[in-house]
Motif scaffolding. Structure first.
Motif, mmCIF file in Angstrom:
data_model
loop_
_atom_site.group_PDB
_atom_site.id
_atom_site.type_symbol
_atom_site.label_atom_id
_atom_site.label_comp_id
_atom_site.label_asym_id
_atom_site.label_seq_id
_atom_site.Cartn_x
_atom_site.Cartn_y
_atom_site.Cartn_z
ATOM 1 N N TYR A 111 0.834 -1.202 0.000
ATOM 2 C CA TYR A 111 0.000 0.000 0.000
ATOM 3 C C TYR A 111 0.873 1.259 0.000
ATOM 4 O O TYR A 111 0.674 2.171 -0.812
ATOM 5 C CB TYR A 111 -0.911 -0.026 1.216
ATOM 6 N N LEU A 112 1.853 1.302 0.898
ATOM 7 C CA LEU A 112 2.745 2.458 0.975
ATOM 8 C C LEU A 112 3.604 2.580 -0.279
ATOM 9 O O LEU A 112 3.836 3.683 -0.786
ATOM 10 C CB LEU A 112 3.641 2.351 2.207
ATOM 11 N N SER A 113 4.071 1.440 -0.773
ATOM 12 C CA SER A 113 4.890 1.427 -1.983
ATOM 13 C C SER A 113 4.112 1.980 -3.174
ATOM 14 O O SER A 113 4.656 2.735 -3.992
ATOM 15 C CB SER A 113 5.375 0.008 -2.278
ATOM 16 N N ASN A 114 2.835 1.631 -3.253
ATOM 17 C CA ASN A 114 1.999 2.098 -4.362
ATOM 18 C C ASN A 114 1.772 3.601 -4.288
ATOM 19 O O ASN A 114 1.753 4.300 -5.317
ATOM 20 C CB ASN A 114 0.662 1.368 -4.356
ATOM 21 N N ILE A 115 1.609 4.123 -3.054
ATOM 22 C CA ILE A 115 1.444 5.567 -2.871
ATOM 23 C C ILE A 115 2.655 6.299 -3.437
ATOM 24 O O ILE A 115 2.525 7.264 -4.203
ATOM 25 C CB ILE A 115 1.283 5.918 -1.379
ATOM 26 N N LEU A 116 3.845 5.833 -3.077
ATOM 27 C CA LEU A 116 5.066 6.498 -3.536
ATOM 28 C C LEU A 116 5.300 6.297 -5.030
ATOM 29 O O LEU A 116 5.743 7.216 -5.729
ATOM 30 C CB LEU A 116 6.268 5.990 -2.744
ATOM 31 N N LEU A 143 2.046 10.457 4.550
ATOM 32 C CA LEU A 143 1.148 11.012 5.569
ATOM 33 C C LEU A 143 -0.064 11.671 4.935
ATOM 34 O O LEU A 143 -1.194 11.488 5.391
ATOM 35 C CB LEU A 143 1.901 12.031 6.428
ATOM 36 N N GLU A 144 0.155 12.410 3.869
ATOM 37 C CA GLU A 144 -0.952 13.097 3.201
ATOM 38 C C GLU A 144 -1.945 12.104 2.611
ATOM 39 O O GLU A 144 -3.151 12.344 2.616
ATOM 40 C CB GLU A 144 -0.411 14.022 2.108
ATOM 41 N N ALA A 145 -1.443 10.974 2.120
ATOM 42 C CA ALA A 145 -2.324 9.958 1.533
ATOM 43 C C ALA A 145 -3.053 9.161 2.611
ATOM 44 O O ALA A 145 -4.233 8.838 2.461
ATOM 45 C CB ALA A 145 -1.509 9.012 0.655
ATOM 46 N N VAL A 146 -2.355 8.854 3.703
ATOM 47 C CA VAL A 146 -2.944 8.028 4.769
ATOM 48 C C VAL A 146 -3.947 8.820 5.594
ATOM 49 O O VAL A 146 -4.985 8.304 5.994
ATOM 50 C CB VAL A 146 -1.832 7.456 5.685
#
Length: 202
Positions: A111-116, A143-146
């Motif tokens: 999930y975090l990898s996809n955001i970046l 942080l902005e995405a979560v």
């Protein structure tokens, strides 16, 4: 291992079994369902290593089961909550440029990898796959995405248009360890902790 509440567990299993279609579950399906139930109570919060010892399974299989269980039977624990828990063990690199924290949960990591990735960046795990290493600006993106609400509060407090600028200013004025202290409190408390690092005159 503690005894399972037989009545409620059997009823829950029958419900899940019928939902999938009677007779459609194979051995792996059984294992994933049972693992998901264990993760909700007995194994919750335990490391992959501890789970592997308790279930007498290789860590590689524990990781696979955990990933499949989360995809098929979501526990209701949000990515925000999972990230907050991981951040409690966050450390800054010696050069104060990178934030490092452990993530054993493959679904959270993806999930975090996809955001970046969508922002043209990535997670560095060249040293250890279970340790996430990202620069401060990339953490701002996450942080902005979560939690956009938390990010917006930080921008308002710091009088900045961009959340990246907030973290850059904190590092510039107070050093990278300030970011380490801030994120170790998790996502929910990050605004309160950040207030002592915010210069109203900026």
């Amino acid at each position: 291992m503690e005894k399972i509440n037989s009545k409620s567990s059997v009823e829950e299993f029958v419900r899940a079994y019928v939902q999938r279609g009677f007779g459609s579950m194979n051995k792996n399906d059984f294992e994933v369902w049972i693992f998901s139930q264990l993760m909700q109570e007995r194994l919750r919060g335990k490391s992959n290593y501890d789970i592997s010892l308790e279930l007498r399974l290789p860590e590689s299989k524990v990781k696979r089961l955990a990933y499949e269980a989360q995809l098929r039977y979501p526990s209701g624990v949000s990515y925000k909550e999972q990230l907050s828990e991981s951040l409690k063990k966050a450390k800054m690199s010696k050069d104060d440029n990178y934030l490092c924290f452990p993530i054993e949960n493959i679904a959270l990591r993806n999930y975090l990898s996809n955001i970046l990735k969508n922002k043209g960046s990535y997670i560095d795990s060249s040293f250890n796959f279970e340790i996430v290493k990202i620069n401060v600006e990339d953490f701002a993106i996450i942080l902005e995405a979560v939690d956009a609400e938390v990010a917006n509060k930080l921008k308002e407090e710091h009088n900045k248009q961009n959340i990246k600028e907030v973290f850059t200013d904190i590092v510039k004025n107070f050093g990278g360890q300030a970011i380490g202290e801030l994120v170790c409190k998790g996502v929910d408390d990050i605004v309160e902790v950040a207030k002592k690092y915010i210069n109203k005159n900026n």
